[in-house]
Design a protein around this motif. Structure first.
Motif, PDB file in Angstrom:
ATOM      1  N   PHE A  65      84.016  65.131  36.779  1.00 12.79           N
ATOM      2  CA  PHE A  65      84.084  63.706  36.115  1.00 12.79           C
ATOM      3  C   PHE A  65      84.090  64.312  34.549  1.00 12.79           C
ATOM      4  O   PHE A  65      83.631  65.275  34.205  1.00 12.79           O
ATOM      5  CB  PHE A  65      82.729  62.995  36.372  1.00 12.79           C
ATOM      6  N   ALA A  66      84.338  63.354  33.740  1.00 10.08           N
ATOM      7  CA  ALA A  66      84.805  63.643  32.130  1.00 10.08           C
ATOM      8  C   ALA A  66      83.581  63.745  31.473  1.00 10.08           C
ATOM      9  O   ALA A  66      83.277  64.124  30.311  1.00 10.08           O
ATOM     10  CB  ALA A  66      85.608  62.528  31.733  1.00 10.08           C
ATOM     11  N   GLY A  67      82.278  63.187  31.913  1.00  9.98           N
ATOM     12  CA  GLY A  67      80.963  63.322  31.594  1.00  9.98           C
ATOM     13  C   GLY A  67      80.141  61.975  31.916  1.00  9.98           C
ATOM     14  O   GLY A  67      80.513  61.284  32.876  1.00  9.98           O
ATOM     15  N   LEU A  68      78.709  62.049  31.364  1.00 11.85           N
ATOM     16  CA  LEU A  68      77.998  61.163  31.953  1.00 11.85           C
ATOM     17  C   LEU A  68      78.501  59.528  31.924  1.00 11.85           C
ATOM     18  O   LEU A  68      78.190  58.664  32.584  1.00 11.85           O
ATOM     19  CB  LEU A  68      76.691  61.154  31.203  1.00 11.85           C
ATOM     20  N   ASP A  69      79.475  59.374  30.674  1.00  9.74           N
ATOM     21  CA  ASP A  69      79.567  58.013  30.637  1.00  9.74           C
ATOM     22  C   ASP A  69      81.157  58.116  31.087  1.00  9.74           C
ATOM     23  O   ASP A  69      81.802  56.855  30.716  1.00  9.74           O
ATOM     24  CB  ASP A  69      79.746  57.761  28.842  1.00  9.74           C
ATOM     25  N   ASP A  70      81.570  58.439  31.969  1.00 10.55           N
ATOM     26  CA  ASP A  70      83.076  58.516  32.314  1.00 10.55           C
ATOM     27  C   ASP A  70      82.985  57.325  33.509  1.00 10.55           C
ATOM     28  O   ASP A  70      82.166  57.347  34.350  1.00 10.55           O
ATOM     29  CB  ASP A  70      83.364  59.695  33.446  1.00 10.55           C
ATOM     30  N   PRO A  71      83.929  56.137  33.184  1.00 11.28           N
ATOM     31  CA  PRO A  71      83.695  54.975  33.715  1.00 11.28           C
ATOM     32  C   PRO A  71      83.849  55.302  35.295  1.00 11.28           C
ATOM     33  O   PRO A  71      83.787  54.596  36.267  1.00 11.28           O
ATOM     34  CB  PRO A  71      84.970  54.217  33.254  1.00 11.28           C
ATOM     35  N   GLU A  72      84.715  56.453  35.584  1.00 11.34           N
ATOM     36  CA  GLU A  72      85.052  57.026  37.034  1.00 11.34           C
ATOM     37  C   GLU A  72      83.848  56.993  37.770  1.00 11.34           C
ATOM     38  O   GLU A  72      83.943  56.816  38.960  1.00 11.34           O
ATOM     39  CB  GLU A  72      86.025  58.150  36.887  1.00 11.34           C
ATOM     40  N   ILE A  73      82.494  57.406  37.155  1.00 17.79           N
ATOM     41  CA  ILE A  73      81.580  57.638  37.917  1.00 17.79           C
ATOM     42  C   ILE A  73      81.066  56.181  38.684  1.00 17.79           C
ATOM     43  O   ILE A  73      80.677  56.441  39.818  1.00 17.79           O
ATOM     44  CB  ILE A  73      80.193  58.292  37.054  1.00 17.79           C
ATOM     45  N   ASP A  74      81.216  55.196  37.790  1.00 13.85           N
ATOM     46  CA  ASP A  74      80.616  53.948  38.370  1.00 13.85           C
ATOM     47  C   ASP A  74      81.713  53.528  39.637  1.00 13.85           C
ATOM     48  O   ASP A  74      81.464  52.661  40.708  1.00 13.85           O
ATOM     49  CB  ASP A  74      80.540  52.568  37.485  1.00 13.85           C
ATOM     50  N   LEU A  75      83.144  53.740  39.233  1.00 13.23           N
ATOM     51  CA  LEU A  75      84.244  53.310  40.310  1.00 13.23           C
ATOM     52  C   LEU A  75      83.907  54.098  41.644  1.00 13.23           C
ATOM     53  O   LEU A  75      83.913  53.668  42.809  1.00 13.23           O
ATOM     54  CB  LEU A  75      85.472  53.712  39.711  1.00 13.23           C
ATOM     55  N   PHE A  76      83.529  55.574  41.434  1.00 12.36           N
ATOM     56  CA  PHE A  76      83.131  56.370  42.529  1.00 12.36           C
ATOM     57  C   PHE A  76      82.050  55.875  43.237  1.00 12.36           C
ATOM     58  O   PHE A  76      81.995  55.792  44.642  1.00 12.36           O
ATOM     59  CB  PHE A  76      83.041  57.810  41.918  1.00 12.36           C
ATOM     60  N   GLY A  77      80.942  55.376  42.692  1.00 14.42           N
ATOM     61  CA  GLY A  77      79.812  54.756  43.395  1.00 14.42           C
ATOM     62  C   GLY A  77      80.183  53.360  44.223  1.00 14.42           C
ATOM     63  O   GLY A  77      79.767  53.446  45.198  1.00 14.42           O
ATOM     64  N   ALA A  78      80.787  52.734  43.593  1.00 16.72           N
ATOM     65  CA  ALA A  78      81.530  51.426  44.127  1.00 16.72           C
ATOM     66  C   ALA A  78      82.479  51.815  45.390  1.00 16.72           C
ATOM     67  O   ALA A  78      82.244  51.042  46.466  1.00 16.72           O
ATOM     68  CB  ALA A  78      82.015  50.584  43.273  1.00 16.72           C
ATOM     69  N   ALA A  79      83.139  52.710  45.223  1.00 14.34           N
ATOM     70  CA  ALA A  79      84.012  53.215  46.261  1.00 14.34           C
ATOM     71  C   ALA A  79      83.263  53.813  47.634  1.00 14.34           C
ATOM     72  O   ALA A  79      83.644  53.589  48.491  1.00 14.34           O
ATOM     73  CB  ALA A  79      84.885  54.138  45.938  1.00 14.34           C
ATOM     74  N   LEU A  80      82.096  54.349  47.279  1.00 12.27           N
ATOM     75  CA  LEU A  80      81.235  55.021  48.500  1.00 12.27           C
ATOM     76  C   LEU A  80      80.922  53.680  49.052  1.00 12.27           C
ATOM     77  O   LEU A  80      80.648  53.608  50.242  1.00 12.27           O
ATOM     78  CB  LEU A  80      79.897  55.765  47.639  1.00 12.27           C
ATOM     79  N   ALA A  81      80.278  52.650  48.425  1.00 11.37           N
ATOM     80  CA  ALA A  81      79.552  51.441  49.321  1.00 11.37           C
ATOM     81  C   ALA A  81      80.684  50.701  49.876  1.00 11.37           C
ATOM     82  O   ALA A  81      80.605  50.264  51.194  1.00 11.37           O
ATOM     83  CB  ALA A  81      79.129  50.655  48.018  1.00 11.37           C
ATOM     84  N   ALA A  82      81.876  50.591  49.507  1.00 14.69           N
ATOM     85  CA  ALA A  82      82.922  49.783  49.904  1.00 14.69           C
ATOM     86  C   ALA A  82      83.647  50.648  51.110  1.00 14.69           C
ATOM     87  O   ALA A  82      84.105  50.047  52.025  1.00 14.69           O
ATOM     88  CB  ALA A  82      84.214  49.594  49.100  1.00 14.69           C
ATOM     89  N   SER A  83      83.723  51.832  51.199  1.00 14.79           N
ATOM     90  CA  SER A  83      84.354  52.718  52.251  1.00 14.79           C
ATOM     91  C   SER A  83      83.144  52.972  53.479  1.00 14.79           C
ATOM     92  O   SER A  83      83.693  53.364  54.435  1.00 14.79           O
ATOM     93  CB  SER A  83      84.630  54.078  51.635  1.00 14.79           C
ATOM     94  N   GLY A  84      81.880  52.764  53.010  1.00 18.85           N
ATOM     95  CA  GLY A  84      80.979  53.066  54.380  1.00 18.85           C
ATOM     96  C   GLY A  84      80.655  54.566  54.091  1.00 18.85           C
ATOM     97  O   GLY A  84      80.246  54.958  55.270  1.00 18.85           O
ATOM     98  N   VAL A  85      80.809  55.461  53.315  1.00 22.75           N
ATOM     99  CA  VAL A  85      80.958  56.615  53.243  1.00 22.75           C
ATOM    100  C   VAL A  85      79.620  56.982  52.436  1.00 22.75           C
ATOM    101  O   VAL A  85      79.665  56.314  51.219  1.00 22.75           O
ATOM    102  CB  VAL A  85      82.051  57.428  52.597  1.00 22.75           C
ATOM    103  N   ARG A  86      78.765  57.932  52.891  1.00 17.95           N
ATOM    104  CA  ARG A  86      77.596  58.218  52.012  1.00 17.95           C
ATOM    105  C   ARG A  86      77.845  59.526  51.385  1.00 17.95           C
ATOM    106  O   ARG A  86      78.547  60.379  51.941  1.00 17.95           O
ATOM    107  CB  ARG A  86      76.291  58.405  53.035  1.00 17.95           C
ATOM    108  N   LEU A  87      76.873  59.698  50.192  1.00 18.57           N
ATOM    109  CA  LEU A  87      77.084  60.801  49.265  1.00 18.57           C
ATOM    110  C   LEU A  87      76.007  61.693  49.878  1.00 18.57           C
ATOM    111  O   LEU A  87      74.896  61.559  49.594  1.00 18.57           O
ATOM    112  CB  LEU A  87      76.774  60.546  48.053  1.00 18.57           C
ATOM    113  N   VAL A  88      76.449  62.883  50.538  1.00 22.93           N
ATOM    114  CA  VAL A  88      75.302  63.724  51.208  1.00 22.93           C
ATOM    115  C   VAL A  88      74.669  64.562  49.922  1.00 22.93           C
ATOM    116  O   VAL A  88      73.518  64.873  49.990  1.00 22.93           O
ATOM    117  CB  VAL A  88      75.990  64.807  52.243  1.00 22.93           C
ATOM    118  N   ASN A  89      75.677  64.927  49.014  1.00 26.84           N
ATOM    119  CA  ASN A  89      75.248  65.994  47.752  1.00 26.84           C
ATOM    120  C   ASN A  89      75.960  65.807  46.736  1.00 26.84           C
ATOM    121  O   ASN A  89      77.117  65.581  46.526  1.00 26.84           O
ATOM    122  CB  ASN A  89      75.210  67.367  48.369  1.00 26.84           C
ATOM    123  N   ALA A  90      75.495  65.948  45.355  1.00 20.21           N
ATOM    124  CA  ALA A  90      75.912  66.147  44.219  1.00 20.21           C
ATOM    125  C   ALA A  90      75.773  67.240  43.432  1.00 20.21           C
ATOM    126  O   ALA A  90      74.519  67.594  43.217  1.00 20.21           O
ATOM    127  CB  ALA A  90      75.507  64.730  43.206  1.00 20.21           C
TER     128      ALA A  90
END
Length: 313
Positions: A65-90
């Protein structure tokens, strides 16, 4: 049963340019740019991984990601919820917990905590940090007090946010299993566990780093074929009892489907002999070709190994 997941780093050649800024062991600033094309967004990865790999868990890497304020981070979180895929590790690679300067280290810890907050908001089961920068020039023969204290502080913070801190064997002194056991015992299981990366031991990393960023086209099968990996399997055996997540690192998948250089069935057999039944994350580090197909092959080898009698859980 082991949960199987795939790291977003396996598909890094399709997520756009990667930039690495770090300080080498001599204290010199280094800058490496890998000009990968942007063929898809990170927020597309959860659903793609589910559909292509058949997994319901993935691993993310903060520096993609481009940094803490990268909008893609929030989109990524929303995509996890929408897909039913969980984040095992960051995987979080900022800062240097080996840094002896208290003010610099405090700033690094603050930044690490900010990244932890970002990923724990997505429900990440684990958050992974490094036991100091892999390129740090502040190495000591035994884990220093500032590193032990720093991991304790960050581990408590992760616990408070509903996640579990892991530290990875990730270059420098952490490539030594004796040093890593000392560190893990000193920090304590309440604060921190181990992400065991099968490909991050000295005999493998010394070859990988010599070719990293060189631009030279070297056949990885030929590069690693002569290596004696006995020390790798000994290290896996030594660290298995501390392990809570395993990175199934593959540096190559040959044309005939051989995954290497680490023999995954042998490594998984060692872990099984210790009763390990935790999550496994595919991290394909090869270059060129189709990374989706190569990652799928690593996943296939892991599944076959787990189904074999000697590694059955």
């Amino acid at each position: 049963m082991n949960t199987l997941s795939v790291s977003s780093y396996s598909l890094r050649e399709q997520f756009g340019p990667l930039v690495f800024d770090f300080v080498d062991p001599q204290g010199n600033p280094m800058h490496i740019e890998l000009p990968y094309p942007k063929l898809l967004n990170l927020s597309e990865f959860p659903a793609r991984a589910r559909d292509i790999f058949g997994v319901d868990a993935i691993e993310a890497v903060a520096f993609q990601f481009a940094g803490l304020d990268d909008p893609e981070i929030d989109l990524f979180g929303a995509a996890l919820a929408a897909s039913g895929v969980r984040l095992v590790n960051a995987a979080i690679d900022v800062g240097d917990l080996l840094e002896p300067d208290a003010d610099k280290r405090a700033a690094d810890i603050k930044l690490i905590k900010q990244w932890i907050e970002r990923f724990t908001a997505m429900g990440s089961q684990f958050v992974r940090v490094n036991p100091g920068s892999p390129f740090s020039n502040h190495n000591e023969a035994t884990p220093p007090a500032q590193l032990i204290d720093g991991l304790g502080e960050v581990g408590a913070f992760a616990n408070q946010h509903g996640s579990r801190l892991l530290v990875e064997n990730h270059g420098g002194p952490s490539a030594d299993p004796v040093w890593m056991r000392q560190l893990l015992n000193a920090v304590g299981r309440d604060a921190c566990g181990l992400l065991l990366d099968l490909g991050n031991f000295e005999v493998v990393t010394s070859h990988a780093m010599s070719n990293f960023g060189s631009g030279e086209q070297v056949d990885p099968v030929e590069l690693y074929s002569s290596l004696d990996l006995t020390t790798v399997y000994d290290a896996i055996d030594a660290l298995a009892d501390h392990t809570e997540l395993v990175s199934l690192k593959a540096i190559y998948v040959s044309e005939d489907g051989v995954v290497g250089p680490v023999d995954l069935p042998r490594a998984l057999g060692i872990l099984a002999s210790h009763g390990y039944a935790g999550p496994l994350s595919v991290e394909y580090e090869g270059t060129g070709g189709d990374p989706w197909a190569k990652s799928a092959r690593v996943l296939e080898v892991a599944k076959s190994a787990l189904a074999a009698p000697h590694t059955a859980q």
